[in-house]
Design a protein around this motif. Structure first.
Motif, PDB file in Angstrom:
ATOM      1  N   PHE A 166       0.828  -1.208   0.000  1.00 43.49           N
ATOM      2  CA  PHE A 166       0.000   0.000   0.000  1.00 43.49           C
ATOM      3  C   PHE A 166       0.865   1.263   0.000  1.00 43.49           C
ATOM      4  O   PHE A 166       0.535   2.260  -0.648  1.00 43.49           O
ATOM      5  N   TYR A 179      -4.470   3.114   4.199  1.00 40.86           N
ATOM      6  CA  TYR A 179      -4.437   1.863   3.432  1.00 40.86           C
ATOM      7  C   TYR A 179      -5.778   1.131   3.532  1.00 40.86           C
ATOM      8  O   TYR A 179      -6.247   0.554   2.552  1.00 40.86           O
ATOM      9  N   GLN A 188      -8.556   2.194   1.092  1.00 36.72           N
ATOM     10  CA  GLN A 188      -8.525   1.729  -0.293  1.00 36.72           C
ATOM     11  C   GLN A 188      -9.349   0.469  -0.514  1.00 36.72           C
ATOM     12  O   GLN A 188      -9.967   0.296  -1.557  1.00 36.72           O
ATOM     13  N   VAL A 214      -5.725  -4.045   7.664  1.00 39.02           N
ATOM     14  CA  VAL A 214      -4.935  -3.693   6.475  1.00 39.02           C
ATOM     15  C   VAL A 214      -4.765  -4.915   5.570  1.00 39.02           C
ATOM     16  O   VAL A 214      -4.847  -4.799   4.336  1.00 39.02           O
TER      17      VAL A 214
END
Length: 452
Positions: A72, A85, A88, A381
């Motif tokens: 990321f 991150y 996204q 994440v």
């Protein structure tokens, strides 16, 4: 969403940090010397001569996590750290939740470091003569941290670099004394895997894994790095490999010292100081106490620097009060969120001390708090990585394996971490942690409803 998407409305911070400064931030929060003073003796108590292998496995595990973040970091950068991150792949709501979890993590570590730094400086001051109460050091160190972190970011970063370098040199000095001591033999047989048992490695693995938490804080400097998409990924990699190499060397060499010393040394208040006394080093207590003190201070600067930047992002999202978005007019640092976060941590430390908790108890409680938050963040994440690549139609086999293995690893680590908490205070800490998560979810949900 404004800050977490890195739009032009982000407050203008100084874009002035190179690779060394960004890496220093991450390594300072990891606090290698803290691991030498506190964690390695605990790992040796559990894993014995297999301590080096325990740290090797922990390093390989954390490298998987760092690779997820690096994927990321090559595309996104901002002040919200890992929340950027998560945005996204999982969207605004989970990104805000990640920011809240980061705030809890760095807040927990901030209280921990204030307590431990105060104890270390109190011990150091006591050696020189005057003995002052811990609350005095909490307030003074809190003021010093605020002054340094609120200055130009290069000032606090340079101070971290100097303090961490000095403390690392001191630990290497102790290692050299151990290697050349007449009563200690350099033994390569410990590198044979046949000398390690699965139970030994497994019992110390969680402590070794936790030695690396905080390396991700480099991602909060995305708006102050000169080349964020290039330097932050490198910093994340270096902040795992360099401490990993140090931990391997120190685990082996300090293990030689512990092996030669009486076994009760590992149960003492400060095993490294006791080891120095056993080796008849006249200045061991003062030098090692000084090393611990400067490392705690360095780590505190790194943690509150990261906390201030995450707080700035959450302030722009109206998760925190508007005051947290204030930028220093001269130094262009997030002084509002720093003042708010550091003030709460100072108050929290003083309250815990007033309740009768010793700094070591605060270390256990707040370390549990912060570590649990970061484990959940790493997991979010990793999930975001898989969903983001799947959504864009670029989910390769390597990314699928990386994300899946990392999620499995983190789930295992979290379960092992929770199952190992058998003390009432720590279980209460977990309960408080989940109450604060629910509080954060409520605030986030309210903001979402207001904006809709």
């Amino acid at each position: 969403m404004t800050v977490l998407t890195n739009s032009s409305s982000v407050p203008q911070l100084n874009r002035c940090l190179g690779l060394i400064q960004v890496t220093t931030q991450a390594i300072a929060v990891v606090g290698p010397t803290i691991t030498a003073v506190i964690n390695i003796p605990q790992v040796y108590l559990s894993s014995g001569n297999s301590s080096w292998l325990t740290y090797l496995i922990a390093c390989l595990c954390i490298l998987l996590v760092s690779q997820v973040l690096i994927t990321f970091a090559r595309q996104e950068a901002g002040t919200a750290g890992l929340a950027t991150y998560v945005l996204q792949g999982l969207g605004v709501t989970f990104a805000r939740l990640t920011g809240w979890l980061l705030l809890l993590a760095y807040g927990g570590f901030g209280i921990l470091l204030l307590a431990m730094a105060s104890q270390s400086f109190a011990i150091l001051m006591g050696m020189a003569g005057p003995k002052l109460p811990l609350w005095f050091f909490v307030v003074v160190l809190g003021g010093l941290i605020w002054w340094l972190v609120s200055r130009d970011v290069r000032v606090s970063n340079g101070m971290m670099l100097v303090l961490e370098s000095v403390s690392i040199i001191i630990i290497f000095w102790l290692c050299s004394v151990i290697l050349f001591h007449h009563s200690i033999k350099f033994d390569l047989s410990e590198f044979q895997l046949t000398s390690a048992t699965g139970n030994q490695v497994r019992s110390g693995l969680m402590i070794a894994f936790l030695s690396f938490v905080g390396f991700e804080s480099a991602a909060t400097l995305g708006r102050e790095s000169l080349h964020p998409l290039k330097d932050i990924p490198k910093a994340l990699r270096i902040a795992t490999l360099l401490p990993g190499a140090l931990f391997l060397v120190w685990a082996y060499v300090l293990g030689l010292g512990f092996k030669a010393a009486p076994s009760n040394i590992l149960n003492s208040a400060s095993p490294l100081v006791s080891l120095g006394d056993f080796l008849q080093i006249p200045t061991a207590a003062m030098v090692i106490s000084f090393s611990a003190s400067v490392c705690f201070l360095s780590a505190s600067l790194g943690v509150f620097s990261a906390l201030a930047r995450v707080g700035l992002s959450l302030g722009k999202e109206k998760i925190l009060p508007p005051f947290s978005t204030k930028i220093h007019p001269a130094f262009h640092t997030p002084v509002g969120s720093l003042t708010l976060g550091l003030g709460i941590c100072i108050l929290g430390t003083l309250v815990l001390l007033a309740m009768g908790l010793k700094p070591d108890d605060i270390n256990d409680v707040c370390g549990t708090f912060g570590t649990l938050a970061l484990l959940l963040v790493y997991g979010l994440v990793s999930i975001s990585l898989l969903r983001d690549h799947y959504r864009r139609g670029i989910l390769s086999r390597s990314i699928l394996i990386l994300g899946s293995v990392t999620i499995l690893l983190l789930a295992t680590a979290t379960i092992a971490f929770l199952s190992g908490l058998n003390q009432g205070d720590l279980l209460n800490t977990v309960l408080i942690f989940f109450v604060l998560i629910v509080l954060g979810i409520g605030i986030i949900a309210r903001q979402g409803a207001d904006r809709s």
